[in-house]
Design a protein around this motif. Structure first.
Motif, mmCIF file in Angstrom:
data_model
loop_
_atom_site.group_PDB
_atom_site.id
_atom_site.type_symbol
_atom_site.label_atom_id
_atom_site.label_comp_id
_atom_site.label_asym_id
_atom_site.label_seq_id
_atom_site.Cartn_x
_atom_site.Cartn_y
_atom_site.Cartn_z
ATOM 1 N N LYS A 28 -43.226 0.846 -88.149
ATOM 2 C CA LYS A 28 -44.286 1.067 -89.345
ATOM 3 C C LYS A 28 -44.567 2.280 -89.635
ATOM 4 O O LYS A 28 -45.420 2.885 -90.599
ATOM 5 C CB LYS A 28 -45.510 0.022 -89.368
ATOM 6 N N SER A 29 -44.386 3.417 -88.575
ATOM 7 C CA SER A 29 -45.054 4.695 -88.594
ATOM 8 C C SER A 29 -43.983 5.828 -88.495
ATOM 9 O O SER A 29 -43.855 6.105 -87.510
ATOM 10 C CB SER A 29 -46.227 4.933 -87.607
ATOM 11 N N SER A 76 -48.440 1.907 -102.154
ATOM 12 C CA SER A 76 -48.769 0.456 -102.137
ATOM 13 C C SER A 76 -48.261 -0.056 -100.486
ATOM 14 O O SER A 76 -49.141 -0.756 -100.204
ATOM 15 C CB SER A 76 -47.550 -0.129 -103.164
ATOM 16 N N LEU A 77 -47.365 0.614 -100.128
ATOM 17 C CA LEU A 77 -46.968 0.020 -98.691
ATOM 18 C C LEU A 77 -48.073 0.402 -97.643
ATOM 19 O O LEU A 77 -48.465 -0.357 -96.853
ATOM 20 C CB LEU A 77 -45.755 0.674 -98.147
ATOM 21 N N ILE A 78 -48.804 1.646 -97.929
ATOM 22 C CA ILE A 78 -49.794 2.018 -97.084
ATOM 23 C C ILE A 78 -50.915 1.090 -97.475
ATOM 24 O O ILE A 78 -51.690 0.633 -96.370
ATOM 25 C CB ILE A 78 -50.106 3.657 -97.222
ATOM 26 N N GLY A 93 -50.762 -2.376 -95.725
ATOM 27 C CA GLY A 93 -50.593 -2.080 -94.149
ATOM 28 C C GLY A 93 -49.217 -2.229 -93.663
ATOM 29 O O GLY A 93 -49.069 -2.106 -92.508
ATOM 30 N N SER A 94 -48.225 -2.358 -94.583
ATOM 31 C CA SER A 94 -46.754 -2.035 -94.216
ATOM 32 C C SER A 94 -46.269 -0.789 -93.559
ATOM 33 O O SER A 94 -45.166 -0.583 -92.966
ATOM 34 C CB SER A 94 -46.027 -2.444 -95.216
ATOM 35 N N LEU A 95 -47.053 0.349 -93.978
ATOM 36 C CA LEU A 95 -46.847 1.800 -93.552
ATOM 37 C C LEU A 95 -48.034 2.411 -93.165
ATOM 38 O O LEU A 95 -49.250 2.035 -93.675
ATOM 39 C CB LEU A 95 -46.234 2.458 -94.822
ATOM 40 N N SER A 96 -47.791 2.988 -92.079
ATOM 41 C CA SER A 96 -48.968 3.581 -91.194
ATOM 42 C C SER A 96 -48.662 5.055 -90.804
ATOM 43 O O SER A 96 -47.391 5.556 -90.869
ATOM 44 C CB SER A 96 -49.298 3.048 -89.972
#
Length: 256
Positions: free
Chosen positions: A130-131, A195-197, A200-203
Motif C-alpha cells: 500500500k505504500s 481518493s485512494l489515500i 486508506g488504500s494508499l499510504s
C-alpha cells in the motif's frame, strides 16, 4: 364570350404569377438594382480581417519553477480560503524539497537519480504493501504512461510499478492490487491518488519521494496547474496528505 376585336390589349397590364402587374414588377426590379459608383463617391474602406491567434504563435516562457515558486503558488491558491493557523500549518522548509527543474535541463531519469541516489538498495529492502517508495503525479493518463516509460531506465528490473489513474482500471481494482502487492513505484493523477489515500488504500508511510510533473504542457500549452479542476485536486492532495507527510521528515517533493 368572344374577344372584342376592337380591344387594345397592349395597353393593359398582364398579371404575373407572383401577383401584381408585369409593369409593376419590372419597375420594382429596376429600383433594386445596385447604383454604380462614380468618381464623386467617397472611397470604400476594405474590411480588415481579424487574424486568429494560433497556439503556435503564443510565446511560452521556457523555464520551470523552483521550490520558492512552488510555495508562492500554493500560498496564492489558498489566499483568503484558509485561516492564519491553517496557512501556518502548511508552511514548508527547504529540507522538505528534493531537486527541481527551473532551467528545464532535467530528464525524468536524471531528476529521479538525483532525488533517490540509493534507489536500487531501497527497492531491495522494501516490502511494505500500500505504500510505494516513489509517487509521480501527472496531469492525465496519457502523460502518466509517457512518464512511466521514460522512467524505465531508472527503475530497474526489480521495481514493481502501479498505475493509479482512471483509464487504467477502476479504483476498487487498484485498491485490491495495492493491498495484495508490494509496489515500489507509483504514477497517477491528483484526483485518483487523493481518493485512494482518503479511503486508506494508499499510504505515504514508507514513501520517500513525491515528484510533481509540474512543467509539462499539453497540446493546448496548459500545465497541470493551468487546468482548474486538476489544479484544485492537486493542491488539495498536497494540503491534506503530502505536505503533512513532508513535515514528518520522511517524504520530499521533487518538481519536474
Amino acid at each position: 364570350m368572344a374577344d372584342d376585336l376592337n380591344d387594345e390589349w397592349w395597353n393593359h397590364d398582364t398579371p404575373c404569377e407572383e401577383g401584381g402587374s408585369k409593369l409593376e414588377k419590372d419597375s420594382n426590379a429596376a429600383g433594386t438594382k445596385k447604383r454604380e459608383r462614380t468618381d464623386e463617391d467617397p472611397p470604400v474602406k476594405p474590411k480588415s480581417k481579424r487574424k486568429r491567434r494560433r497556439i503556435t504563435d503564443i510565446e511560452i516562457k521556457q523555464t520551470g519553477i523552483s521550490s520558492n515558486d512552488f510555495c508562492k503558488s500554493l500560498e496564492e491558491h489558498y489566499k483568503g480560503k484558509l485561516s492564519v493557523v491553517e496557512r501556518e500549518a502548511m508552511a514548508m522548509k527547504p529540507c522538505h524539497f528534493g531537486p527541481s527543474n527551473p532551467e528545464m535541463s532535467h530528464t525524468v531519469p536524471s531528476i529521479l537519480k538525483e532525488a533517490l541516489p540509493k534507489w536500487q538498495r531501497l527497492c531491495s529492502a522494501h516490502d511494505a504493501k500500500k505504500s510505494p517508495l516513489a509517487i509521480i503525479i501527472s496531469q492525465g493518463a496519457v502523460r502518466a504512461l509517457h512518464v512511466n516509460k521514460e522512467a524505465s531506465n531508472f527503475k530497474g528490473e526489480k521495481c514493481k510499478t502501479v498505475k493509479l489513474f482512471a483509464r487504467h482500471m477502476k479504483q476498487e481494482a487498484q485498491a485490491k492490487f495495492l493491498a495484495a502487492n508490494v509496489a515500489h513505484f507509483a504514477i497517477g493523477t491528483p484526483a485518483r491518488l487523493a481518493s485512494l489515500i482518503a479511503e486508506g488504500s494508499l499510504s505515504l508511510k514508507h514513501t520517500k519521494l513525491v515528484m510533481l510533473d509540474w512543467n509539462w504542457r499539453n497540446v493546448k500549452l496548459k500545465r497541470m496547474v493551468d487546468i482548474p479542476d486538476t489544479k484544485k485536486s492537486l493542491f488539495d492532495l498536497l494540503k491534506d496528505f503530502i505536505i503533512p507527510a513532508c513535515q514528518s521528515d520522511h517524504v520530499k517533493i521533487a518538481i519536474f
